[in-house]
Design a protein around this motif. Structure first.
Motif, mmCIF file in Angstrom:
data_model
loop_
_atom_site.group_PDB
_atom_site.id
_atom_site.type_symbol
_atom_site.label_atom_id
_atom_site.label_comp_id
_atom_site.label_asym_id
_atom_site.label_seq_id
_atom_site.Cartn_x
_atom_site.Cartn_y
_atom_site.Cartn_z
ATOM 1 N N ILE A 196 0.836 -1.192 0.000
ATOM 2 C CA ILE A 196 0.000 0.000 0.000
ATOM 3 C C ILE A 196 0.877 1.249 0.000
ATOM 4 O O ILE A 196 1.767 1.399 0.841
ATOM 5 N N ARG A 197 0.612 2.136 -0.944
ATOM 6 C CA ARG A 197 1.370 3.374 -1.096
ATOM 7 C C ARG A 197 1.280 4.228 0.181
ATOM 8 O O ARG A 197 0.223 4.394 0.772
ATOM 9 N N LYS A 198 2.434 4.753 0.598
ATOM 10 C CA LYS A 198 2.553 5.647 1.767
ATOM 11 C C LYS A 198 2.023 5.013 3.059
ATOM 12 O O LYS A 198 1.679 5.709 4.014
ATOM 13 N N GLN A 199 1.966 3.698 3.071
ATOM 14 C CA GLN A 199 1.484 2.995 4.264
ATOM 15 C C GLN A 199 2.326 1.744 4.517
ATOM 16 O O GLN A 199 2.850 1.558 5.609
ATOM 17 N N GLY A 200 2.461 0.896 3.496
ATOM 18 C CA GLY A 200 3.255 -0.316 3.622
ATOM 19 C C GLY A 200 4.738 -0.025 3.439
ATOM 20 O O GLY A 200 5.124 0.873 2.681
ATOM 21 N N ALA A 201 5.577 -0.807 4.135
ATOM 22 C CA ALA A 201 7.024 -0.672 3.991
ATOM 23 C C ALA A 201 7.677 -1.960 4.461
ATOM 24 O O ALA A 201 7.161 -2.638 5.360
ATOM 25 N N MET A 202 8.819 -2.289 3.855
ATOM 26 C CA MET A 202 9.570 -3.479 4.251
ATOM 27 C C MET A 202 11.045 -3.122 4.312
ATOM 28 O O MET A 202 11.589 -2.549 3.361
ATOM 29 N N PHE A 203 11.676 -3.468 5.430
ATOM 30 C CA PHE A 203 13.114 -3.284 5.540
ATOM 31 C C PHE A 203 13.644 -4.216 6.625
ATOM 32 O O PHE A 203 12.951 -4.522 7.597
ATOM 33 N N ILE A 218 17.472 8.626 7.286
ATOM 34 C CA ILE A 218 16.778 8.223 6.064
ATOM 35 C C ILE A 218 15.303 8.014 6.381
ATOM 36 O O ILE A 218 14.941 7.507 7.439
ATOM 37 N N ASP A 219 14.451 8.421 5.467
ATOM 38 C CA ASP A 219 13.014 8.248 5.643
ATOM 39 C C ASP A 219 12.586 6.829 5.293
ATOM 40 O O ASP A 219 13.304 6.086 4.605
ATOM 41 N N ILE A 220 11.381 6.486 5.735
ATOM 42 C CA ILE A 220 10.836 5.155 5.463
ATOM 43 C C ILE A 220 10.710 4.898 3.959
ATOM 44 O O ILE A 220 11.090 3.841 3.465
ATOM 45 N N GLU A 221 10.181 5.856 3.218
ATOM 46 C CA GLU A 221 9.855 5.611 1.811
ATOM 47 C C GLU A 221 11.080 5.195 0.969
ATOM 48 O O GLU A 221 11.044 4.160 0.304
ATOM 49 N N PRO A 222 12.191 5.952 0.967
ATOM 50 C CA PRO A 222 13.332 5.511 0.168
ATOM 51 C C PRO A 222 14.001 4.249 0.708
ATOM 52 O O PRO A 222 14.626 3.492 -0.049
ATOM 53 N N LEU A 223 13.864 4.000 2.003
ATOM 54 C CA LEU A 223 14.487 2.813 2.582
ATOM 55 C C LEU A 223 13.721 1.543 2.235
ATOM 56 O O LEU A 223 14.324 0.512 1.945
ATOM 57 N N GLY A 224 12.400 1.605 2.259
ATOM 58 C CA GLY A 224 11.644 0.384 1.990
ATOM 59 C C GLY A 224 10.179 0.613 1.733
ATOM 60 O O GLY A 224 9.352 -0.262 2.014
ATOM 61 N N GLY A 225 9.809 1.764 1.185
ATOM 62 C CA GLY A 225 8.412 2.074 0.940
ATOM 63 C C GLY A 225 7.862 1.422 -0.322
ATOM 64 O O GLY A 225 8.568 0.738 -1.072
#
Length: 475
Positions: A196-203, A218-225
């Motif tokens: 899910i855009r701007k909600q899901g993330a994996m790292f 580092i922000d969530i989005e570039p790290l694993g968004g």
């Protein structure tokens, strides 16, 4: 259908039922009011709302391990921070494995991994597609000894995923929120992944961990968004705008899994048990029309065996009502093997304090015939379902479809007790402790048993028949 008798302890059946329902409500609620409101404030559906939205309208949801981990971890309600169970998606039975981020951020404890792997093994046995809804902070580090090193823990979750995928059992993941470490590996090992855009993330390491290790911010989005994994890494296959959109995409994925498996048995028209049967013996209150074709009625009377139908499904019923004598064990072994020859699933209804003492008159052969029953139950290759209605003690517990003998599912009634010895205290032998430890799949009320068994029979009946490795033997 009423319970066989009042519990052996000091608590009444009504008291046990009230406690059970209260614990079930805790599991259904999930996290605290504050945690649920915070979750909703982010525009997210609650975990059980996701389950309801994914399933076909009106589909039953057979939850496995609902009370797992109850009272084991501070601030964790029954359920061990996740939801697992079977329901229909686009007309196909699927296993749902759902992190509950309202409880400790979906962090995994030892019982979380045990519940997850138990659900996977059920799915593997029944060849059910697995749909994992991921939003997890990874392992709870103080409980690492119960999460990391052994079989049946986090490593087994990943092993089971890839082995099921290799056998063509679909593995689908939805990434609903930030998922760290093991929470990131689980979707990465699936066949198809929705994020899910701007909600899901994996790292593997969160932004906080990256800063602690390197000093880099580092922000969530570039790290694993979602954008990064959909456009750069390629780990995800579909990008959704919100929970509802992700669930809609998942339903379309399931709709394209090929032809759903069909029942291998002919299901007869469903008949209700006759009025008044609830106050009679268990088979009459459980089976269609109250009809029960009993086998060897005059022999080995502490074990009742016979054929019947449950919501149209033909079954063999093995019902224990007392000590298992030599005669009862031999009768049971004979009947179980008949079910194997005829590809008829078996339902064990267990209320037994154990095998008879071999020193009693006529019981010198109880060990030999008891071994026959153990052999037959272990080797018969038809679906088997165990319902402990009263007592299940000693070797009788194993011989009548105990967990180690791998029934498709093991259920308990609220007043049921199981242990190596009839003298075990209630807090150890009681159904709530068995559900807490995941030694049983669920506690069901007597009146729910027929419907739950029918659902389990429908799931198991979509596997191909397998021949048992022996023929029937005489006494």
């Amino acid at each position: 259908m009423k319970p066989n008798a009042e519990p052996t302890g000091s608590v009444s059946y009504d008291g046990l039922l009230a406690t059970l329902r209260a614990r079930q409500q805790e599991a259904l609620a999930g996290g605290s009011d504050k945690a649920r409101k915070l979750h909703k404030s982010r525009g997210q559906m609650l975990p059980r709302e996701r389950v309801t939205a994914l399933l076909d309208h009106g589909s039953p949801f057979c939850e496995i391990g609902q009370l797992a981990g109850a009272d084991m971890y501070e601030g964790v309600p029954p359920g061990a921070t996740m939801i697992t169970g079977v329901g229909k998606v686009c007309g196909r039975w699927c296993m749902l494995l759902v992190n509950d981020a309202t409880v400790k951020g979906g962090t995994m404890f030892g019982m979380t991994t045990k519940r997850h792997t138990r659900a996977q093994l059920f799915a593997w046995r029944h060849r059910l597609p697995c749909i994992t809804m991921v939003q997890s902070g990874g392992g709870f580090l103080p409980d690492l000894a119960n999460i990391f090193p052994d079989e049946g823990q986090a490593g087994s979750i990943m092993y089971n995923q890839v082995k099921m995928s290799a056998e063509g059992i679909a593995q689908i993941a939805l990434v609903h929120g930030p998922s760290t470490a093991g929470g990131a590996y689980i979707p990465a090992l699936c066949d198809e992944v929705v994020i899910i855009r701007k909600q899901g993330a994996m790292f593997l390491g969160s932004p906080q961990l990256v800063f602690a290790a390197t000093g880099e911010v580092i922000d969530i989005e570039p790290l694993g968004g979602a954008e990064m994994h959909s456009r750069v890494s390629g780990v995800t296959d579909h990008m959704a705008e919100d929970d509802a959109h992700a669930l809609s995409i998942t339903r379309r994925i399931v709709d394209h899994l090929g032809e759903p498996p069909r029942l291998r048995w002919t299901r007869a028209e469903v008949e209700l048990p006759p009025e008044g049967a609830a106050g009679s013996d268990i088979p009459a209150g459980l089976v269609d029309g109250g009809r029960f074709q009993e086998f060897k009625q005059l022999h080995g009377e502490t074990l009742t065996c016979g054929f019947a139908r449950i919501e149209g499904f033909e079954v063999g019923i093995v019902g224990a009502r007392g000590e298992i004598t030599a005669q009862a064990a031999a009768k049971g072994a004979h009947f179980v093997q008949l079910c194997g020859q005829r590809d008829i699933p078996i339902v064990f209804l267990v209320d037994s304090p154990g095998f008879a003492d071999s020193s009693l008159p006529g019981q010198s052969t109880v060990g030999r015939h008891g071994a026959k029953l153990l052999n037959a139950v272990a080797n018969v290759d038809v679906p088997k379902f165990t319902v402990i209605t009263g007592r299940a003690h000693g070797a009788a517990y194993h011989a009548l479809g105990g967990r180690a003998f791998r029934p498709n599912a093991l259920l308990m009634w609220p007043q049921a007790r199981a242990s190596a010895s009839p003298d075990a205290p209630d807090e150890e032998a009681g159904a709530l402790n068995w559900a807490r430890q995941l030694w049983c799949d669920a506690i069901v009320e007597p009146g729910q048993t027929r419907a739950v068994l029918a659902q389990l029979l429908d799931i198991a009946g979509r596997l191909p028949a397998r021949a048992s490795s022996y023929g029937a033997f005489r006494m």
